[in-house]
Design an enzyme around this catalytic site. Structure first.
Site, PDB file in Angstrom:
ATOM      1  N   CYS A  36       0.902  -1.479  -0.335  1.00 28.70           N
ATOM      2  CA  CYS A  36      -0.192   0.275   0.242  1.00 28.70           C
ATOM      3  C   CYS A  36       0.902   1.007  -0.325  1.00 28.70           C
ATOM      4  O   CYS A  36      -0.092   2.924  -0.123  1.00 28.70           O
ATOM      5  CB  CYS A  36      -0.855   0.029   0.564  1.00 28.70           C
ATOM      6  SG  CYS A  36      -0.119   0.211   2.889  1.00 28.70           S
ATOM      7  N   ASP A  38       2.409   2.988   2.353  1.00 22.60           N
ATOM      8  CA  ASP A  38       2.561   2.733   3.747  1.00 22.60           C
ATOM      9  C   ASP A  38       3.779   2.410   4.516  1.00 22.60           C
ATOM     10  O   ASP A  38       4.676   2.425   3.987  1.00 22.60           O
ATOM     11  CB  ASP A  38       1.406   2.543   4.967  1.00 22.60           C
ATOM     12  CG  ASP A  38      -0.062   3.115   4.300  1.00 22.60           C
ATOM     13  OD1 ASP A  38      -0.098   4.506   3.911  1.00 22.60           O
ATOM     14  OD2 ASP A  38      -1.178   2.687   4.468  1.00 22.60           O
ATOM     15  N   CYS A  63      -2.722   2.923   7.951  1.00 22.09           N
ATOM     16  CA  CYS A  63      -3.918   2.985   8.285  1.00 22.09           C
ATOM     17  C   CYS A  63      -4.712   2.458   9.979  1.00 22.09           C
ATOM     18  O   CYS A  63      -3.720   2.309  10.962  1.00 22.09           O
ATOM     19  CB  CYS A  63      -4.560   1.522   7.255  1.00 22.09           C
ATOM     20  SG  CYS A  63      -3.936  -0.040   7.572  1.00 22.09           S
ATOM     21  N   CYS A 107      -0.822  -4.966   7.048  1.00 22.16           N
ATOM     22  CA  CYS A 107      -0.459  -4.149   7.974  1.00 22.16           C
ATOM     23  C   CYS A 107      -0.162  -4.242   9.255  1.00 22.16           C
ATOM     24  O   CYS A 107       0.815  -3.782   9.418  1.00 22.16           O
ATOM     25  CB  CYS A 107      -2.123  -3.076   8.187  1.00 22.16           C
ATOM     26  SG  CYS A 107      -3.097  -2.753   6.910  1.00 22.16           S
TER      27      CYS A 107
HETATM   28 FE1  FES Z   1      -1.325   0.734   4.405  1.00 29.30          FE
HETATM   29 FE2  FES Z   1      -2.728  -0.515   6.650  1.00 29.30          FE
HETATM   30  S1  FES Z   1      -3.331  -0.064   3.742  1.00 29.30           S
HETATM   31  S2  FES Z   1      -0.797   0.140   6.485  1.00 29.30           S
END
Ligand code: FES
Length: 208
Positions: A36, A38, A63, A107
């Site tokens: 993702c 992140d 998230c 995640c």
């Molecule tokens: Fe990116 Fe959860 S969607 S860490």
């Protein structure tokens, strides 16, 4: 808020424990999720005699699931030795949160991987271990971070990796995923993204 989240996830998301920069940290590690994009950073303060994690904090640009997992992981790791803390699995962290939706497993993988890399970094910097040479074993280790969302287990444990080789910068992988499996493309993409971060890998030949 998505009702798929447990009360525990919501609690850690709304009231994250050990959040922020740890000024006196001995080590900081940052990892990004290939799935993702992140990021999470973890800071550790380690007692050099006992190897106990005396303090720990995190920053997350992820998230709710990621914030909650990073938060609970700081609680799980604090007071443990480095060797004990690196054994914490993403499954244990997800279970401690009362479960996570299947699509959110990556995640928690991100948070646990960041803890592992902070511990490894500390050990390398303090000459407790040597930096690993790039090899097929390292690739296999990385593939253990690719989760098959339907069952929440990694593709290596599920014996989905039928063949793996690494030669002159080329990784060849054969995965056992049925043609009707809706997660096929998702798994292929995650494998490519996970391995794409290694400069030693020039090409990935993936068959399923
Ligand atoms: Fe990116 Fe959860 S969607 S860490």
């Amino acid at each position: 808020m998505n009702t798929q989240y447990s009360q525990k996830v919501l609690d850690h998301f709304m009231h994250p424990r050990n959040l922020g920069i740890l000024e006196l940290a001995d080590v900081k590690a940052t990892e990004g999720s290939p799935a993702c994009g992140d990021q999470v950073s973890l800071y550790l303060k380690v007692n050099p005699k006992t190897m106990v994690i005396e303090d720990i904090s995190f920053q997350s640009y992820g998230c709710a699931s990621n914030i909650a997992t990073a938060s609970i992981i700081t609680e799980m790791a604090k007071g443990k030795t480095l060797d004990e803390a690196e054994k914490i699995t993403w499954k244990e962290s997800a279970d401690a949160l009362g479960g996570l939706p299947a699509v959110k497993m990556h995640c928690s993988v991100l948070a646990v991987d960041t803890l592992k890399s902070a511990i490894k970094k500390y050990k390398i910097e303090h000459h407790l271990i040597e930096k690993e040479k790039f090899s097929k074993d390292l690739i296999l280790k990385e593939l253990r971070s690719v989760v098959y969302p339907n069952v929440g287990e990694d593709i290596v444990s599920l014996k989905m990796v039928k063949y793996l080789s690494f030669d002159k910068g080329v990784v060849t992988i054969d995965l056992d995923v049925p043609s009707f499996d809706p997660m096929r493309d998702n798994i292929a993409e995650e494998v490519r993204e996970h391995l794409g971060k290694f400069p030693e890998i020039k090409d990935i030949k993936l068959t399923m």
